[in-house]
Design a protein around this motif. Structure first.
Motif, mmCIF file in Angstrom:
data_model
loop_
_atom_site.group_PDB
_atom_site.id
_atom_site.type_symbol
_atom_site.label_atom_id
_atom_site.label_comp_id
_atom_site.label_asym_id
_atom_site.label_seq_id
_atom_site.Cartn_x
_atom_site.Cartn_y
_atom_site.Cartn_z
ATOM 1 N N SER A 235 -7.610 1.594 -4.722
ATOM 2 C CA SER A 235 -7.389 2.134 -6.072
ATOM 3 C C SER A 235 -7.936 3.545 -6.168
ATOM 4 O O SER A 235 -7.305 4.436 -6.762
ATOM 5 C CB SER A 235 -8.062 1.248 -7.124
ATOM 6 N N THR A 238 -5.706 5.933 -4.293
ATOM 7 C CA THR A 238 -4.468 6.123 -5.060
ATOM 8 C C THR A 238 -4.687 7.083 -6.222
ATOM 9 O O THR A 238 -3.870 7.991 -6.459
ATOM 10 C CB THR A 238 -3.956 4.771 -5.587
ATOM 11 N N GLU A 239 -5.789 6.906 -6.956
ATOM 12 C CA GLU A 239 -6.077 7.791 -8.095
ATOM 13 C C GLU A 239 -6.298 9.228 -7.628
ATOM 14 O O GLU A 239 -5.874 10.190 -8.286
ATOM 15 C CB GLU A 239 -7.304 7.285 -8.860
ATOM 16 N N ASP A 242 -2.959 10.738 -6.649
ATOM 17 C CA ASP A 242 -2.215 10.991 -7.891
ATOM 18 C C ASP A 242 -2.697 12.286 -8.546
ATOM 19 O O ASP A 242 -1.892 13.133 -8.958
ATOM 20 C CB ASP A 242 -2.413 9.804 -8.839
ATOM 21 N N ARG A 272 2.738 3.232 -7.045
ATOM 22 C CA ARG A 272 2.302 4.147 -8.100
ATOM 23 C C ARG A 272 3.047 5.477 -8.027
ATOM 24 O O ARG A 272 3.589 5.969 -9.023
ATOM 25 C CB ARG A 272 0.789 4.399 -7.984
ATOM 26 N N LYS A 276 5.909 6.887 -10.630
ATOM 27 C CA LYS A 276 5.484 7.977 -11.505
ATOM 28 C C LYS A 276 6.173 9.306 -11.191
ATOM 29 O O LYS A 276 6.481 10.077 -12.103
ATOM 30 C CB LYS A 276 3.967 8.131 -11.410
#
Length: 303
Positions: A235, A238-239, A242, A272, A276
Motif C-alpha cells: 500500500s 502504491t501511494e 501514485d 490503482r 486512476k
C-alpha cells in the motif's frame, strides 16, 4: 529472426523475436535463504553457468541481428559487471551467426518490452512517461524519440533512498520469505482485510521509502499477521508511486504512461494506477527482467 540477451543482477535471459512473436528463455539466479541479494561476482558466475543452458533450449535460423544490454542505463558511468556475461555471449553469437550486434541499456530493454506487451510500440515515435520499478530502480522517466538510442529516458522523479523492490524484498526476508519476495507479498496482501491510511514521504516529485522497512519491522515485532504487513508495504509503495505520477503529470502534462520492472507486476499497484490514470502495464513476463526488449531493439535498429 532477432536474438536478444540480458544478464541483469537476478535473471539470465535470452529472447527471440521472429515474425512479431517473442519467445523467451529465462533462469533466475539463486539466492540463499535469509539473504537479500547477490554479490556481483556471484551473479557473474551464475550467468556464465546459465547461458549455455538457455542457448540449448532454442533453435536458431536466419539470425539477422542481435541485441544486448551492456549497462543499466544510457548515462555516463552506468556499469554493472553482471552485464559483461551477456555482452560476451552476444559478441560471440553475433560473429558466429554473421549478424549485426546492437547494444542498448537494461532500462531501454524494459521500456521496449513493456511497450510491446501493451501493444504500444508506436509510442517510440512520441513523448511519453515511463516508470521503471524494480529492486535497483524506482524512477519516473520522460521518454523521447532518439536517433541512435531509439528512445532517450530522462529521470524526472525517483526514490531518494530505498527502491521499491528493496523495500518489498527486505520486508519479505524479514518475514522469512525467499528472495525475491514480490510475488509472495502480493499473494499474502490479498488475504488482508486491513485498510491503511498512508501519506507517503515526498520531496517534490521524489519519494522516500526508507520508513517502510522500519514500520514493517515494528509490525513484525508486535506479532502482527504477515498478511497485514505485506498489505501495508505494498500500500505504501502504491501511494508513493501514485504521488510521483501525479506530480509528473502536473509538470509535464497528461502524456501516455507505461510501467515496467518487476514491481510493476504487483496487483494492487496495477489496479490503482490503471483505474486512476489509464496507464499501460506490461504482462508480468515482460515486466520482470527479460531479454525481449533487447531483441526488439535489434529488430527496430536493423529495420
Amino acid at each position: 529472426m532477432f536474438v536478444g540477451f540480458d544478464t541483469s543482477n537476478y535473471t539470465t535471459s535470452l529472447a527471440v523475436y521472429d515474425k512479431n512473436v517473442i519467445t523467451q528463455h529465462k533462469k533466475m539466479l539463486s539466492v540463499k535463504d535469509g539473504e537479500r541479494g547477490l554479490r556481483q561476482s556471484d551473479a557473474v558466475f551464475q550467468h556464465t553457468v546459465n547461458m549455455p543452458e538457455l542457448l540449448s533450449q532454442q533453435v536458431f535460423s536466419d539470425v539477422k541481428a542481435v541485441g544486448v544490454s551492456d549497462r543499466p542505463r544510457n548515462v555516463e558511468g552506468s556499469y554493472m559487471p553482471c552485464f559483461t556475461v551477456g555482452v560476451n555471449t552476444a559478441v560471440a553469437f553475433s560473429k558466429a551467426a554473421g549478424a549485426t550486434l546492437y547494444r542498448t541499456s537494461h532500462q531501454v530493454g524494459h521500456i521496449l518490452a513493456a511497450l510491446y506487451s501493451s501493444e504500444k510500440l508506436s509510442l517510440i515515435n512520441e513523448r511519453f512517461i515511463a516508470f521503471h520499478l524494480s529492486g535497483g530502480t524506482t524512477e519516473a522517466l520522460i521518454v523521447t524519440p532518439h536517433r541512435e538510442e531509439l528512445v532517450r529516458a530522462e529521470i524526472v522523479a525517483e526514490s531518494l533512498d530505498l527502491k521499491a523492490g528493496q523495500a518489498i524484498d527486505r520486508a519479505g526476508v524479514m518475514m522469512g520469505e525467499h528472495f525475491p519476495c514480490g510475488k509472495r507479498l502480493d499473494e499474502m496482501a490479498q488475504n488482508s482485510n486491513r485498510e491503511f491510511k498512508i501519506k507517503p514521504s515526498m520531496k517534490g516529485s521524489d519519494c522516500s521509502l526508507s520508513g517502510v522497512e522500519n514500520k514493517a519491522k515494528e509490525m513484525l515485532s508486535r506479532g502482527e499477521p504477515h498478511e497485514d504487513i505485506s498489505k501495508f508495504v505494498l500500500s505504501y509503495v502504491t501511494e508513493a508511486v501514485d504521488a510521483m505520477l501525479a506530480a509528473v503529470i502536473s509538470e509535464y502534462g497528461n502524456l501516455p504512461v507505461i510501467f515496467s520492472g518487476g514491481v510493476s507486476s504487483n496487483t494492487m499497484l496495477r489496479n490503482r494506477i490503471t483505474d486512476k490514470y489509464g496507464a499501460y502495464f506490461a504482462n508480468p513476463d515482460f515486466s520482470l527482467d527479460n531479454a525481449a526488449g533487447t531483441a526488439i531493439f535489434a529488430q527496430l535498429k536493423h529495420n
